[in-house]
Design a protein around this motif. Structure first.
Motif, PDB file in Angstrom:
ATOM      1  N   GLU A  10       0.812  -1.213   0.000  1.00 50.47           N
ATOM      2  CA  GLU A  10       0.000   0.000   0.000  1.00 50.47           C
ATOM      3  C   GLU A  10       0.849   1.269   0.000  1.00 50.47           C
ATOM      4  O   GLU A  10       0.470   2.282  -0.585  1.00 50.47           O
ATOM      5  CB  GLU A  10      -0.949   0.006   1.196  1.00 50.47           C
ATOM      6  CG  GLU A  10      -1.930   1.170   1.220  1.00 50.47           C
ATOM      7  CD  GLU A  10      -2.729   1.316  -0.077  1.00 50.47           C
ATOM      8  OE1 GLU A  10      -2.931   2.463  -0.523  1.00 50.47           O
ATOM      9  OE2 GLU A  10      -3.148   0.278  -0.642  1.00 50.47           O
ATOM     10  N   GLY A  11       2.026   1.233   0.628  1.00 50.65           N
ATOM     11  CA  GLY A  11       2.886   2.413   0.607  1.00 50.65           C
ATOM     12  C   GLY A  11       3.368   2.743  -0.789  1.00 50.65           C
ATOM     13  O   GLY A  11       3.371   3.906  -1.205  1.00 50.65           O
ATOM     14  N   GLU A  12       3.777   1.722  -1.546  1.00 46.21           N
ATOM     15  CA  GLU A  12       4.215   1.943  -2.922  1.00 46.21           C
ATOM     16  C   GLU A  12       3.059   2.400  -3.798  1.00 46.21           C
ATOM     17  O   GLU A  12       3.216   3.308  -4.631  1.00 46.21           O
ATOM     18  CB  GLU A  12       4.828   0.648  -3.467  1.00 46.21           C
ATOM     19  CG  GLU A  12       6.126   0.267  -2.774  1.00 46.21           C
ATOM     20  CD  GLU A  12       6.505  -1.180  -2.991  1.00 46.21           C
ATOM     21  OE1 GLU A  12       7.714  -1.465  -3.109  1.00 46.21           O
ATOM     22  OE2 GLU A  12       5.599  -2.036  -3.029  1.00 46.21           O
ATOM     23  N   LEU A  13       1.890   1.795  -3.605  1.00 46.62           N
ATOM     24  CA  LEU A  13       0.726   2.209  -4.386  1.00 46.62           C
ATOM     25  C   LEU A  13       0.337   3.654  -4.070  1.00 46.62           C
ATOM     26  O   LEU A  13      -0.049   4.415  -4.961  1.00 46.62           O
ATOM     27  CB  LEU A  13      -0.446   1.268  -4.104  1.00 46.62           C
ATOM     28  CG  LEU A  13      -0.246  -0.191  -4.556  1.00 46.62           C
ATOM     29  CD1 LEU A  13      -1.416  -1.046  -4.076  1.00 46.62           C
ATOM     30  CD2 LEU A  13      -0.104  -0.280  -6.061  1.00 46.62           C
ATOM     31  N   GLY A  20       1.119  10.505  -9.680  1.00 47.05           N
ATOM     32  CA  GLY A  20       0.493  10.356 -10.986  1.00 47.05           C
ATOM     33  C   GLY A  20       1.145   9.316 -11.862  1.00 47.05           C
ATOM     34  O   GLY A  20       1.038   9.382 -13.094  1.00 47.05           O
ATOM     35  N   ALA A  21       1.811   8.341 -11.258  1.00 45.78           N
ATOM     36  CA  ALA A  21       2.503   7.314 -12.038  1.00 45.78           C
ATOM     37  C   ALA A  21       1.534   6.407 -12.779  1.00 45.78           C
ATOM     38  O   ALA A  21       1.909   5.754 -13.750  1.00 45.78           O
ATOM     39  CB  ALA A  21       3.404   6.480 -11.127  1.00 45.78           C
ATOM     40  N   ASN A 224      11.797   4.796 -12.333  1.00 44.39           N
ATOM     41  CA  ASN A 224      10.891   3.818 -12.947  1.00 44.39           C
ATOM     42  C   ASN A 224       9.475   3.879 -12.404  1.00 44.39           C
ATOM     43  O   ASN A 224       8.627   3.089 -12.805  1.00 44.39           O
ATOM     44  CB  ASN A 224      11.467   2.409 -12.776  1.00 44.39           C
ATOM     45  CG  ASN A 224      11.648   2.015 -11.310  1.00 44.39           C
ATOM     46  OD1 ASN A 224      10.997   2.546 -10.414  1.00 44.39           O
ATOM     47  ND2 ASN A 224      12.553   1.081 -11.067  1.00 44.39           N
ATOM     48  N   ASN A 225       9.218   4.784 -11.464  1.00 44.70           N
ATOM     49  CA  ASN A 225       7.869   5.005 -10.907  1.00 44.70           C
ATOM     50  C   ASN A 225       7.356   3.843 -10.072  1.00 44.70           C
ATOM     51  O   ASN A 225       6.161   3.778  -9.777  1.00 44.70           O
ATOM     52  CB  ASN A 225       6.853   5.327 -12.009  1.00 44.70           C
ATOM     53  CG  ASN A 225       7.071   6.691 -12.617  1.00 44.70           C
ATOM     54  OD1 ASN A 225       7.569   7.598 -11.961  1.00 44.70           O
ATOM     55  ND2 ASN A 225       6.713   6.850 -13.879  1.00 44.70           N
ATOM     56  N   ALA A 226       8.231   2.928  -9.675  1.00 44.60           N
ATOM     57  CA  ALA A 226       7.799   1.866  -8.769  1.00 44.60           C
ATOM     58  C   ALA A 226       7.773   2.353  -7.335  1.00 44.60           C
ATOM     59  O   ALA A 226       6.966   1.886  -6.525  1.00 44.60           O
ATOM     60  CB  ALA A 226       8.729   0.661  -8.890  1.00 44.60           C
ATOM     61  N   PHE A 227       8.675   3.272  -6.983  1.00 43.96           N
ATOM     62  CA  PHE A 227       8.734   3.872  -5.650  1.00 43.96           C
ATOM     63  C   PHE A 227       8.895   2.828  -4.555  1.00 43.96           C
ATOM     64  O   PHE A 227       8.218   2.870  -3.521  1.00 43.96           O
ATOM     65  CB  PHE A 227       7.495   4.746  -5.395  1.00 43.96           C
ATOM     66  CG  PHE A 227       7.427   5.943  -6.290  1.00 43.96           C
ATOM     67  CD1 PHE A 227       8.270   7.023  -6.108  1.00 43.96           C
ATOM     68  CD2 PHE A 227       6.548   5.979  -7.362  1.00 43.96           C
ATOM     69  CE1 PHE A 227       8.232   8.121  -6.959  1.00 43.96           C
ATOM     70  CE2 PHE A 227       6.501   7.075  -8.221  1.00 43.96           C
ATOM     71  CZ  PHE A 227       7.346   8.148  -8.014  1.00 43.96           C
ATOM     72  N   ASN A 228       9.841   1.906  -4.765  1.00 48.15           N
ATOM     73  CA  ASN A 228      10.102   0.891  -3.744  1.00 48.15           C
ATOM     74  C   ASN A 228      10.608   1.522  -2.453  1.00 48.15           C
ATOM     75  O   ASN A 228      10.113   1.214  -1.357  1.00 48.15           O
ATOM     76  CB  ASN A 228      11.109  -0.130  -4.261  1.00 48.15           C
ATOM     77  CG  ASN A 228      10.646  -0.814  -5.526  1.00 48.15           C
ATOM     78  OD1 ASN A 228      11.292  -0.705  -6.554  1.00 48.15           O
ATOM     79  ND2 ASN A 228       9.535  -1.523  -5.482  1.00 48.15           N
ATOM     80  N   PHE A 536      11.707   1.467 -21.065  1.00 49.22           N
ATOM     81  CA  PHE A 536      12.141   2.838 -20.842  1.00 49.22           C
ATOM     82  C   PHE A 536      10.981   3.628 -20.266  1.00 49.22           C
ATOM     83  O   PHE A 536       9.832   3.215 -20.301  1.00 49.22           O
ATOM     84  CB  PHE A 536      12.634   3.497 -22.133  1.00 49.22           C
ATOM     85  CG  PHE A 536      11.596   3.566 -23.227  1.00 49.22           C
ATOM     86  CD1 PHE A 536      10.634   4.564 -23.226  1.00 49.22           C
ATOM     87  CD2 PHE A 536      11.589   2.639 -24.261  1.00 49.22           C
ATOM     88  CE1 PHE A 536       9.679   4.627 -24.232  1.00 49.22           C
ATOM     89  CE2 PHE A 536      10.641   2.700 -25.266  1.00 49.22           C
ATOM     90  CZ  PHE A 536       9.677   3.699 -25.250  1.00 49.22           C
ATOM     91  N   GLY A 537      11.306   4.767 -19.741  1.00 51.81           N
ATOM     92  CA  GLY A 537      10.282   5.672 -19.219  1.00 51.81           C
ATOM     93  C   GLY A 537      10.646   7.095 -19.553  1.00 51.81           C
ATOM     94  O   GLY A 537      11.764   7.390 -19.967  1.00 51.81           O
ATOM     95  N   PRO A 538       9.736   8.040 -19.363  1.00 54.56           N
ATOM     96  CA  PRO A 538       9.984   9.437 -19.715  1.00 54.56           C
ATOM     97  C   PRO A 538      10.816  10.151 -18.665  1.00 54.56           C
ATOM     98  O   PRO A 538      10.344  10.990 -17.930  1.00 54.56           O
ATOM     99  CB  PRO A 538       8.569  10.024 -19.798  1.00 54.56           C
ATOM    100  CG  PRO A 538       7.783   9.228 -18.805  1.00 54.56           C
ATOM    101  CD  PRO A 538       8.344   7.841 -18.874  1.00 54.56           C
ATOM    102  N   THR A 539      12.101   9.783 -18.576  1.00 56.93           N
ATOM    103  CA  THR A 539      12.972  10.386 -17.578  1.00 56.93           C
ATOM    104  C   THR A 539      14.001  11.319 -18.194  1.00 56.93           C
ATOM    105  O   THR A 539      14.855  11.842 -17.506  1.00 56.93           O
ATOM    106  CB  THR A 539      13.717   9.287 -16.800  1.00 56.93           C
ATOM    107  OG1 THR A 539      14.511   8.539 -17.700  1.00 56.93           O
ATOM    108  CG2 THR A 539      12.759   8.378 -16.089  1.00 56.93           C
ATOM    109  N   GLY A 540      13.941  11.523 -19.534  1.00 54.38           N
ATOM    110  CA  GLY A 540      15.006  12.211 -20.274  1.00 54.38           C
ATOM    111  C   GLY A 540      15.266  13.615 -19.929  1.00 54.38           C
ATOM    112  O   GLY A 540      16.108  14.257 -20.511  1.00 54.38           O
TER     113      GLY A 540
END
Length: 540
Positions: A10-13, A20-21, A224-228, A536-540
């Motif tokens: 739940e913390g990661e979610l 807004g991931a 990567n927007n996982a926010f572990n 990949f993700g929009p991190t550029g």
């Protein structure tokens, strides 16, 4: 295959929702596994050290480095690592390891900027330890500062313990460009997301700020927007850091309590999206703890932009020739080029972009999508022109074709085509009758980059084929010429190419694209070792 409802607690979610991931189910199923791929097993087994996080008997979280002699890491199967080494009794996690405990782990190759992570449990066995895997996942190479290592005779001294940082320890933190952070979470008993996470953080010296001797602030960048890490800290604020003195082999362990500043008000880097603010509770300094020594790799080479070509809406190619006139470092199709841009009154910005050109060409080519929030991609598109100089290090990466004659399906979406075009170039140049299918999905003809180049390559050999899909074709897009079918590239579409049971599938694109195709191919019976991907993700 994991389900995000099992992988993310739940913390990661909560962190994903707050930033807004979006729905990260696709990320979980594409990236996270309950086993190690062979390339991860080989990677871990080649490392001279591994980074672990866990908790001591009082529940305090610590992070540490464990080293051993060459080959000390083994992998008897895809869910197990063995460590043929001893853990120093002064290590803050030594007692926990000796009794068996949950851990997070990251292997990192500072010379090549590769890293992979896992969570699991460690237990003593014989003269060493065994790590039993729970989850395994890879990482991108952003913000990793390259270093080469060597060994010396270990000369450890007595550990120093305190509740705050000394002046010398503050200086080490302020000079650091690398740290490792550990966090943990326990929810419902038996939940897959229970346990610990170890992760890398890096930047230019000074990226970790110190306030007095009792507070450290760490910037959190786009990822990567996982926010572990942040997800763990939202549920359990206990955190552990370790700083490495790369010249002396010393380790500085810090444990404390973290809070998240979602607006990054106190960050000294405008690229920071958030900060992790840590109140220090315990410090353990271990001078000379390691036999390893590192030197910073400063082998930056200057490249002049010789051409800048618009390839599609929001996509441009940059051709780079070495300023020194020497030969290019060779690369394998699928590898990326680590570049660095310098900005006035700001730290250099580092990114990695897949090489899209032909191996053996006289110039490197990067094909880059402009991201509205991307510092470097915006600078490349908006400010970098022919004649400008870009700094880069040699190509690296392991997303390469591992078989020499197997049929290949090169599947991509969006700007994920960049490594695939390079692979197609090599297939055309190699000759022979190896069958290769280039399958790509774009929105429409305006967003279809490198289309004429691909068509020319496919036409050059009868064993090369293309399958292009447009999800929203325009009236002027011609079916059969500009694209081969409406809709998106799917596993079903790839299987319909009839590449055969020996085909290897190379996938590159957003996490949702990877996840859908990977799960579809696996469900159809394609062996996991014949499915290779890079996201990949929009991190550029």
């Amino acid at each position: 295959m994991f389900d995000a409802r099992e992988v993310f607690h739940e913390g990661e979610l909560e962190a994903q929702r707050r930033t807004g991931a979006g729905d990260m189910t696709s990320f979980a199923s594409a990236i996270i596994r309950d086993y190690m791929p062979d390339q991860h097993r080989a990677f871990f087994s080649a490392q001279p050290f591994l980074v672990f996080s866990g908790a001591d008997a009082d529940g305090r979280v610590w992070t540490t480095l464990i080293e051993g002699p060459d080959g000390f890491v083994g992998s008897p199967d895809n869910r197990t690592l063995t460590l043929a080494t001893e853990v120093d009794e002064q290590d803050p996690l030594a007692a926990a390891f000796a009794s068996g405990t949950d851990v997070g782990m990251v292997g990192i190759e500072l010379a090549t900027r590769r890293r992979n992570r896992l969570s699991g449990a460690i237990r003593p066995e014989g003269a060493g330890y065994v790590v039993d895997l729970n989850m395994s996942f890879g990482n991108c190479p952003q913000y990793i500062n390259e270093r080469a290592w060597r060994r010396v005779e270990r000369t450890a001294a007595a550990a120093k313990t305190s509740a705050s940082l000394s002046a010398e320890q503050i200086a080490l933190v302020k000079a650091a460009d690398t740290l490792f952070i550990g966090s943990g979470h326990y929810g419902e008993e038996g939940a897959p997301a229970n346990g610990f996470d170890a992760s890398h953080r890096g930047g230019e010296p000074g990226f970790a700020q110190v306030e007095g001797g009792t507070r450290i602030r760490i910037p959190d960048y786009a990822g990567n927007n996982a926010f572990n890490t942040i997800g763990n800290l939202l549920r359990n604020p206990q955190v552990g850091l370790v700083f490495v003195d790369f010249e002396t082999g010393g380790l500085l362990h810090v444990s404390g309590t973290a809070t998240i500043d979602w607006e990054a008000k106190g960050a000294n880097d405008p690229a920071a999206r958030r900060t992790i603010d840590i109140e220090i509770e315990a410090v353990v300094e271990r001078p000379g703890a390691l036999s390893l020594r590192w030197t910073r790799e400063e082998a930056l080479r200057q490249f002049k932009v010789t051409r800048k070509v618009r390839e599609a809406d929001g996509v441009a190619s940059f051709y780079l020739a070495p300023v020194d006139g020497g030969p290019l470092d060779p690369f394998e199709p699928g590898q990326h080029l680590p570049i660095q841009l310098r900005f006035q009154n700001a730290a250099p910005a580092k990114r990695t972009y897949s090489l899209s050109g032909a191996p053996g060409a006289a110039e490197y080519r990067l094909t880059v999508k402009r991201e509205d929030k991307g510092l470097v991609s915006r600078a490349l598109h908006d400010a970098i022109e022919v004649g400008h100089v870009i700094e880069a290090r040699p190509p690296s990466g392991d997303f390469v074709v591992g078989c020499s004659q197997c049929p290949l399906v090169l599947a991509s979406a969006g700007v994920g085509l960049t490594p695939m075009v390079s692979m197609l170039h090599k297939a055309a140049a190699d000759g022979g009758d190896r069958p290769v299918w280039y399958a790509h999905g774009a929105r429409d003809g305006a967003h279809h980059a490198l289309a004429e180049e691909v068509d020319a390559l496919v036409a050059s050999r009868p064993s090369l084929h293309r399958h292009i899909r447009f999800s929203s074709p325009r009236a002027e897009d011609s079916l059969g010429e500009d694209y081969d079918a409406p809709g998106r590239v799917t596993a079903e579409a790839l299987l319909a190419l009839n590449a055969g049971p020996d085909a290897h599938y190379m996938l590159c694109g957003p996490a949702a694209f990877i996840a859908d195709i990977q799960s579809g191919l696996a469900a159809a019976g394609v062996p996991q070792d014949q499915i290779h991907w890079e996201t990949f993700g929009p991190t550029g």
